[in-house]
Design a protein around this motif. Structure first.
Motif, PDB file in Angstrom:
ATOM      1  N   SER A 126       0.831  -1.209   0.000  1.00 23.12           N
ATOM      2  CA  SER A 126       0.000   0.000   0.000  1.00 23.12           C
ATOM      3  C   SER A 126       0.864   1.257   0.000  1.00 23.12           C
ATOM      4  N   ALA A 127       1.909   1.264   0.813  1.00 21.97           N
ATOM      5  CA  ALA A 127       2.793   2.425   0.869  1.00 21.97           C
ATOM      6  C   ALA A 127       3.527   2.622  -0.455  1.00 21.97           C
ATOM      7  N   GLY A 128       3.836   1.533  -1.142  1.00 19.66           N
ATOM      8  CA  GLY A 128       4.487   1.656  -2.443  1.00 19.66           C
ATOM      9  C   GLY A 128       3.590   2.358  -3.456  1.00 19.66           C
ATOM     10  N   TYR A 129       2.309   1.976  -3.483  1.00 20.12           N
ATOM     11  CA  TYR A 129       1.373   2.632  -4.394  1.00 20.12           C
ATOM     12  C   TYR A 129       1.187   4.105  -4.040  1.00 20.12           C
ATOM     13  N   LEU A 130       1.007   4.385  -2.753  1.00 15.91           N
ATOM     14  CA  LEU A 130       0.826   5.773  -2.328  1.00 15.91           C
ATOM     15  C   LEU A 130       2.082   6.605  -2.608  1.00 15.91           C
ATOM     16  N   SER A 131       3.252   5.985  -2.468  1.00 15.11           N
ATOM     17  CA  SER A 131       4.497   6.678  -2.796  1.00 15.11           C
ATOM     18  C   SER A 131       4.534   7.075  -4.263  1.00 15.11           C
ATOM     19  N   LEU A 160      14.929  -2.208  -7.297  1.00 13.56           N
ATOM     20  CA  LEU A 160      14.635  -2.550  -5.898  1.00 13.56           C
ATOM     21  C   LEU A 160      13.135  -2.619  -5.619  1.00 13.56           C
ATOM     22  N   ALA A 161      12.331  -2.777  -6.666  1.00 17.64           N
ATOM     23  CA  ALA A 161      10.878  -2.815  -6.484  1.00 17.64           C
ATOM     24  C   ALA A 161      10.421  -4.030  -5.693  1.00 17.64           C
ATOM     25  N   ALA A 162      11.261  -5.018  -5.536  1.00 16.89           N
ATOM     26  CA  ALA A 162      10.898  -6.169  -4.703  1.00 16.89           C
ATOM     27  C   ALA A 162      10.639  -5.764  -3.262  1.00 16.89           C
ATOM     28  N   LEU A 163      11.154  -4.608  -2.842  1.00 19.75           N
ATOM     29  CA  LEU A 163      10.921  -4.145  -1.473  1.00 19.75           C
ATOM     30  C   LEU A 163       9.449  -3.884  -1.194  1.00 19.75           C
ATOM     31  N   PHE A 164       8.640  -3.692  -2.249  1.00 17.66           N
ATOM     32  CA  PHE A 164       7.211  -3.508  -2.050  1.00 17.66           C
ATOM     33  C   PHE A 164       6.526  -4.800  -1.625  1.00 17.66           C
ATOM     34  N   HIS A 165       7.234  -5.934  -1.705  1.00 15.76           N
ATOM     35  CA  HIS A 165       6.628  -7.245  -1.451  1.00 15.76           C
ATOM     36  C   HIS A 165       7.094  -7.883  -0.148  1.00 15.76           C
ATOM     37  N   VAL A 166       8.010  -7.258   0.565  1.00 18.59           N
ATOM     38  CA  VAL A 166       8.622  -7.928   1.715  1.00 18.59           C
ATOM     39  C   VAL A 166       8.454  -7.082   2.971  1.00 18.59           C
ATOM     40  N   GLY A 167       8.773  -7.680   4.115  1.00 17.19           N
ATOM     41  CA  GLY A 167       8.573  -7.033   5.404  1.00 17.19           C
ATOM     42  C   GLY A 167       9.679  -6.072   5.773  1.00 17.19           C
ATOM     43  N   TYR A 168       9.972  -5.150   4.881  1.00 17.62           N
ATOM     44  CA  TYR A 168      10.972  -4.107   5.124  1.00 17.62           C
ATOM     45  C   TYR A 168      10.257  -2.758   5.267  1.00 17.62           C
ATOM     46  N   ALA A 169      10.881  -1.832   5.983  1.00 14.76           N
ATOM     47  CA  ALA A 169      10.263  -0.536   6.265  1.00 14.76           C
ATOM     48  C   ALA A 169      10.477   0.477   5.152  1.00 14.76           C
ATOM     49  N   GLU A 170      11.213   0.123   4.094  1.00 15.18           N
ATOM     50  CA  GLU A 170      11.549   1.104   3.059  1.00 15.18           C
ATOM     51  C   GLU A 170      10.331   1.737   2.405  1.00 15.18           C
ATOM     52  N   SER A 171       9.312   0.956   2.086  1.00 12.25           N
ATOM     53  CA  SER A 171       8.126   1.507   1.428  1.00 12.25           C
ATOM     54  C   SER A 171       7.475   2.580   2.280  1.00 12.25           C
ATOM     55  N   LEU A 172       7.295   2.284   3.545  1.00 13.86           N
ATOM     56  CA  LEU A 172       6.645   3.244   4.435  1.00 13.86           C
ATOM     57  C   LEU A 172       7.518   4.483   4.624  1.00 13.86           C
ATOM     58  N   MET A 174       9.653   5.672   2.465  1.00 12.22           N
ATOM     59  CA  MET A 174       9.576   6.468   1.245  1.00 12.22           C
ATOM     60  C   MET A 174       8.284   7.275   1.179  1.00 12.22           C
ATOM     61  N   LEU A 175       7.194   6.704   1.647  1.00 14.45           N
ATOM     62  CA  LEU A 175       5.937   7.447   1.644  1.00 14.45           C
ATOM     63  C   LEU A 175       6.067   8.717   2.484  1.00 14.45           C
ATOM     64  N   TRP A 176       6.584   8.589   3.708  1.00 17.12           N
ATOM     65  CA  TRP A 176       6.768   9.781   4.550  1.00 17.12           C
ATOM     66  C   TRP A 176       7.734  10.764   3.892  1.00 17.12           C
ATOM     67  N   LEU A 177       8.833  10.244   3.345  1.00 18.04           N
ATOM     68  CA  LEU A 177       9.842  11.107   2.731  1.00 18.04           C
ATOM     69  C   LEU A 177       9.276  11.875   1.549  1.00 18.04           C
ATOM     70  N   PHE A 178       8.593  11.175   0.649  1.00 21.08           N
ATOM     71  CA  PHE A 178       8.078  11.840  -0.550  1.00 21.08           C
ATOM     72  C   PHE A 178       6.989  12.852  -0.188  1.00 21.08           C
ATOM     73  N   LEU A 179       6.183  12.523   0.820  1.00 23.17           N
ATOM     74  CA  LEU A 179       5.215  13.499   1.313  1.00 23.17           C
ATOM     75  C   LEU A 179       5.925  14.742   1.837  1.00 23.17           C
ATOM     76  N   ALA A 180       7.004  14.530   2.569  1.00 19.64           N
ATOM     77  CA  ALA A 180       7.751  15.663   3.116  1.00 19.64           C
ATOM     78  C   ALA A 180       8.334  16.522   2.011  1.00 19.64           C
ATOM     79  N   LEU A 181       8.899  15.891   0.982  1.00 23.00           N
ATOM     80  CA  LEU A 181       9.450  16.657  -0.132  1.00 23.00           C
ATOM     81  C   LEU A 181       8.356  17.426  -0.868  1.00 23.00           C
ATOM     82  N   LEU A 182       7.197  16.799  -1.038  1.00 25.41           N
ATOM     83  CA  LEU A 182       6.086  17.481  -1.706  1.00 25.41           C
ATOM     84  C   LEU A 182       5.610  18.681  -0.878  1.00 25.41           C
ATOM     85  N   LEU A 183       5.558  18.520   0.425  1.00 28.74           N
ATOM     86  CA  LEU A 183       5.142  19.618   1.287  1.00 28.74           C
ATOM     87  C   LEU A 183       6.130  20.779   1.215  1.00 28.74           C
TER      88      LEU A 183
END
Length: 409
Positions: A126-131, A160-172, A174-183
């Motif tokens: 979900s975080a990958g899509y929102l990112s 590194l798109a496989a990170l969207f499929h595994v139990g790693y925190a990178e997707s989440l 990235m979501l916070w980071l990209f939101l911050a950059l957009l803000l």
């Protein structure tokens, strides 16, 4: 006889462009995830006795493998109040290297879905899509609609798109980071007081964002005559930069208080570095890891330590020049360029380069917008092909062949 297919083709393209961006991005994301799932299935079939996952591996095994196990252990056991030690008396690898938000959020969702890993994978997907949605909004006013959509495809299909499929925190993260950059790009600073702590307690990297805010603030000051700089904006940039520093060091303070060891967090992080370097570490010294890494790897490859340091210096200068002067990089905007420079400097300061370096580069994903700037279709299709080849190479090495030393994601 020839015109009808062309008309149909144009109408199909028009119908595609008429879809709302969230739906087009969703279609691209689902297609990319199907490809990645296929890669994982092939890798599972190829996994053998030499792999960490052994024969008869499954996608579920991959999803909970490697660092995902640490996040799971954090969720079920919490953080050790007494640091575990190796036989030689040094601090051993433990949960303090992993921030709490992803682990506990996955646990909360997992209570509904039936398992921690189910919750973790749903969050990552979900975080990958929102990112991707946020990146599209970040790119759109800078590179245009076509390039922004191509850049989304590069991102969701990347090596590194496989990170969207595994139990790693990178997707989440990235979501916070990209939101911050957009803000920041939209000069909407208020929400950053929430996003920065979320970012900082999801995974390491918020100190790089604090550095970015400092560089961005200096740039805004130099441009204050062309873009008005109010006292309110200055206050926000300074306060948010300070918040980033406080959050960035906050986890070290929490670890120190909980364990009674002032160096608990840094000692834990250095425990992973000992997998490559022998001897007792004298403690954390900024930039030492990359210098040691350059020397280590070039000696391992039959060269010399001096050549390694020279190569590292040339790489730093080369990347800096690209970010500063390349026309495509300039198109994506100063916020993305300053973020990339800040994050790369952060990595140079804190990381020892090894196989995980590929994963640690994913916060640079906003630079996909620069890759998409050239309008040649052959170039853009070629980038997708190279990205997918890189994705398969990474999955094959880290999962089908993955062992505990040379192939760690």
């Amino acid at each position: 006889m020839v015109e009808q297919p062309l008309i149909e083709s144009r109408s199909a393209g028009a119908r595609w462009r008429a879809l709302p961006p969230w739906l087009r991005i969703g279609a691209l994301y689902l297609a990319a995830r199907a490809v990645t799932t296929g890669f994982f299935l092939i890798a599972a079939a190829m996994s053998g006795v030499g792999s960490r996952f052994g024969e008869n591996a499954t996608i579920a095994d991959f999803a909970v493998g490697w660092d995902a196990q640490w996040y799971w252990l954090t969720a079920v056991s919490g953080y050790p109040l007494e640091l575990p030690l190796t036989d030689s008396g040094q601090v051993a690898e433990n949960q303090w290297a992993f921030m709490p938000i992803y682990a506990y959020l996955a646990a909360a969702l997992g209570t509904v879905l039936g398992s921690w890993i189910a919750g973790a994978v749903v969050i990552s997907l979900s975080a990958g899509y929102l990112s991707a949605l946020v990146l599209y909004r970040l790119w759109l006013p800078r590179v245009g609609e076509s390039a922004a959509m191509w850049a989304v495809l590069f991102f969701v299909s990347g090596p590194l798109a496989a990170l969207f499929h595994v139990g790693y925190a990178e997707s989440l993260f990235m979501l916070w980071l990209f939101l911050a950059l957009l803000l920041v790009a939209r000069r909407r600073y208020g929400w950053l007081y929430l996003v920065i702590p979320l970012m900082g307690f999801t995974r390491p990297g918020v100190l790089a964002f604090a550095l970015f805010l400092g560089l961005f603030g200096i740039w805004r000051w130099t441009r204050r005559r062309s873009e008005a700089l109010s006292g309110r904006e200055i206050s926000h940039i300074v306060a948010l930069g300070a918040l980033g520093v406080i959050v960035g060091f906050g986890w070290q303070v929490i670890a120190a208080v909980a364990t009674g060891d002032a160096g608990a967090y840094l000692a834990t992080e250095l425990a992973w570095r000992r997998n490559w370097l022998t001897g007792d570490a004298s403690g954390f010294i900024p930039f030492e890891g990359f210098i040691q890494g350059a020397e280590f790897w070039f000696v391992s490859w039959g060269s010399s330590a001096l050549i390694g340091v020279i190569a590292l210096s040339i790489a730093v200068v080369g990347v800096s020049a690209l970010l500063l002067f390349h026309p495509a990089a300039r198109r994506v905007g100063v916020e993305i360029r300053w973020w990339a420079a800040s994050y790369l400097l952060y990595l140079l300061a804190v990381f020892f380069p090894q196989s995980s370096i590929f994963r640690l580069l994913v916060p640079l994903s906003p630079l996909w917008g620069a890759v998409a700037v050239p309008k040649r279709t052959a170039w853009r299709v070629g980038v997708v092909v190279v990205a997918l080849v890189g994705q398969w190479w990474w999955i094959y090495n880290m999962y089908a062949l993955g062992n505990t030393y040379w192939q760690i994601p």
